[in-house]
Write a protein that holds these residues in place. Sequence first.
Motif, PDB file in Angstrom:
ATOM      1  N   PRO A 197      -3.480  -2.031  10.715  1.00 42.67           N
ATOM      2  CA  PRO A 197      -3.297  -3.492  10.633  1.00 42.67           C
ATOM      3  C   PRO A 197      -2.369  -3.919   9.492  1.00 42.67           C
ATOM      4  N   TYR A 198      -2.079  -2.998   8.586  1.00 46.01           N
ATOM      5  CA  TYR A 198      -1.280  -3.341   7.407  1.00 46.01           C
ATOM      6  C   TYR A 198       0.030  -2.562   7.368  1.00 46.01           C
ATOM      7  N   LYS A 199       0.522  -2.212   8.519  1.00 48.11           N
ATOM      8  CA  LYS A 199       1.713  -1.374   8.593  1.00 48.11           C
ATOM      9  C   LYS A 199       2.905  -1.986   7.866  1.00 48.11           C
ATOM     10  N   ASP A 200       3.013  -3.317   7.901  1.00 45.05           N
ATOM     11  CA  ASP A 200       4.155  -3.972   7.257  1.00 45.05           C
ATOM     12  C   ASP A 200       4.060  -3.947   5.730  1.00 45.05           C
ATOM     13  N   ARG A 201       2.919  -3.482   5.200  1.00 44.97           N
ATOM     14  CA  ARG A 201       2.760  -3.395   3.746  1.00 44.97           C
ATOM     15  C   ARG A 201       2.841  -1.950   3.233  1.00 44.97           C
ATOM     16  N   ILE A 244       0.853  -1.186   0.000  1.00 45.72           N
ATOM     17  CA  ILE A 244       0.000   0.000   0.000  1.00 45.72           C
ATOM     18  C   ILE A 244       0.892   1.240   0.000  1.00 45.72           C
ATOM     19  N   LEU A 245       0.716   2.101  -0.997  1.00 46.90           N
ATOM     20  CA  LEU A 245       1.485   3.342  -1.055  1.00 46.90           C
ATOM     21  C   LEU A 245       0.723   4.447  -0.341  1.00 46.90           C
ATOM     22  N   ILE A 246       1.433   5.221   0.469  1.00 50.46           N
ATOM     23  CA  ILE A 246       0.812   6.366   1.126  1.00 50.46           C
ATOM     24  C   ILE A 246       1.608   7.619   0.796  1.00 50.46           C
TER      25      ILE A 246
END
Length: 271
Positions: free
Chosen positions: A193-197, A148-150
């Motif tokens: 919940p998806y911090k590693d992504r 996921i790009l932020i």
Amino acid sequence: MQRTVFFISDSTGITAETIGNSILAQFEGIQFDKHRLPFVDDTHKAEAAALRIKTRYAQTGERPIVVNTMADRALCDIVAQSGGLMLDVFAPFIGPLEEELGTKRSGMVNRSHGLVDFDKYEARINATNYALAHDDGVDVDYDQADLILIGVSRSGKTPTCLYMALHYGVKAANYPLTDDDLDKLELPKRLKPYKDRLFGLNIDAQRLAQIREQRRPGSRYASLQQCRWELEQADRLMRQAGISSLNTTHVSIEEIASKIFERFGIERTMF
């Protein structure tokens, strides 16, 4: 100084253009007038291509450069009659490979980007649909996301996600950091919940302001002050959350994708 370049292929011309542009980029101070001639896969088309190259030669007085990925030697010979400088991309590799593999190349046309692996093709289509559905936080079903790009609005998230999907079948979502997110200086709950992504994209404030000005001229959104504030807050947020990031200002989409793949240990071949 200007020279004419033709990228000629019996298929899409993507290989000829990609390799050709990489080589031409090494020569500074020369402007290249580029033309792509795809699907030159029979005698009639080869003769038409040769005529076009020969005509350009006569008009400019400078020998055109021809970056060629045609497999059929007969077609290559026809185009070579144009007088252009023929640069056969495959030539340095075919001989050694024929010797190593103990067989001659087939010479079949339209093979470089053919639809050979249907599973990979379907994966690319599915990944593209996923990227479109999860663009700018439209959908937040991140369970299927490879990454996921932020980043702030217009920092390069969407084109990067689409590139990774179209060429590599990577399911990439992107989430735009809003003013509320930046004020709080913490990851939105839906992302935790998806911090590693997560992977962050940044950009220079001046360049961001230019991009936004084209989209919303004269707006607060496009002001340099707003851009600086958003980028500073986004940088703080990402560093505080321990999220890797990349400044995209002077980096191509291809390089951005490669660096992201390296970060996540993703090893996939193009097409």
